[in-house]
Each structure stands twice: as C-alpha cells, then as structure tokens.
Design a protein around this motif. Structure first.
Motif: not given
Length: 153
Positions: A74-78, A127-134, A138-143
């Motif tokens: 309900n409160d997050s999407i990854k 809040t949107v966070t991401y991690s892109d190591t190359g 790429t991991e993206i998370s919304l909460s």
C-alpha cells in the motif's frame, strides 16, 4: 465447622400475574428490537464515516518503460530498470509528481545513487530512492506517508 446461612426470598405469583408479565414482555419486544437495530445502524454509519475520513488518498504512479521485478504494498513500490537507466527513470517520476502538484522538497542525485522527496498539502509525502551501480540493474524504490501508492505501466 460453622454452618452457612442462606437468605432466600420467595414471592408467590399467580398465573394471572405471570401471564400479565409475559404479555408486557411480548409487547415490549418489538420496540426493544427496533431500538437495538437503530443503535446498531447508527454505530455502523459512524464507523463508515470514520473510515471514510481516515481513508488515505491514492497516488497513481506510472512506472517507467522497462520496469521489472515490481513489488508493491500500500505504501511502497520497488522495481528495477536496466543498468545505466536511472537518470531517465528518475526524471520521468520527477515530472509525474511535479505535474500532479507535488512540491519537491529535496533532491540529492548522483550518478550511482540518489533520493528525492515530494510533499503535498494535507501531509502526504513520497520519497524516491535509487541505486545505479552501472553493472547491476538499477533499483528504484518509492515510499509514501499518509498516502497509498498505485503502480501503473
């Protein structure tokens, strides 16, 4: 051992008195039932109104093209997107929130990782966070706080 004493009261009722008591109870039963049903209906209505007032607004989020491994509560999407695709995905999400009237509170965006936060009147925030190591997807998370997220492709 001491003997226990019992106090008992006996009241005699004639058949007529018992019949009269039963008649009065039968007479009162529909009114008592109606009162109980009215009270239950009122309580149900109040509970529904309270639930409606406390209902969280839904925030529709269109996921970027190529979003995979989507996990949602309900409160997050990854989800993940292809390696090196963070910038385009984040800009897409950023534009969506701005266009929907969200205020960008914070943006810390580097090539490999970042965080963005958005808010709206009423106290909702995302809040949107991401991690892109190359070299990994790429991991993206919304909460969300005080809102429900709804993913759409």
């Amino acid at each position: 051992m001491a003997a226990a004493s019992l106090v008992v009261s006996v009241r005699f009722q004639s058949a007529t008195e018992i019949a009269e008591r039963d008649r009065k109870m039968k007479e009162m039963a529909p009114r008592l039932r109606a009162d109980a049903e009215a009270k239950a209906a009122k309580e149900a209505k109040e509970a529904a109104e309270l639930a409606e007032r406390n209902k969280l607004p839904k925030v529709a989020v269109t996921l970027p093209a190529g979003a995979k491994d989507v996990k949602q509560t309900n409160d997050s999407i990854k989800f993940t997107v292809g390696k090196g695709k963070a910038k385009a995905a984040i800009e897409s999400l950023r534009g969506q929130f701005r266009d929907a009237g969200w205020k960008e509170e914070h943006a810390s965006m580097a090539a490999m990782a970042g965080t963005l936060s958005f808010s709206k009147e009423g106290g909702q925030s995302v809040t949107v966070t991401y991690s892109d190591t190359g070299f990994m997807p790429t991991e993206i998370s919304l909460s969300a706080l005080r809102a429900e997220l709804e993913a759409a492709k």
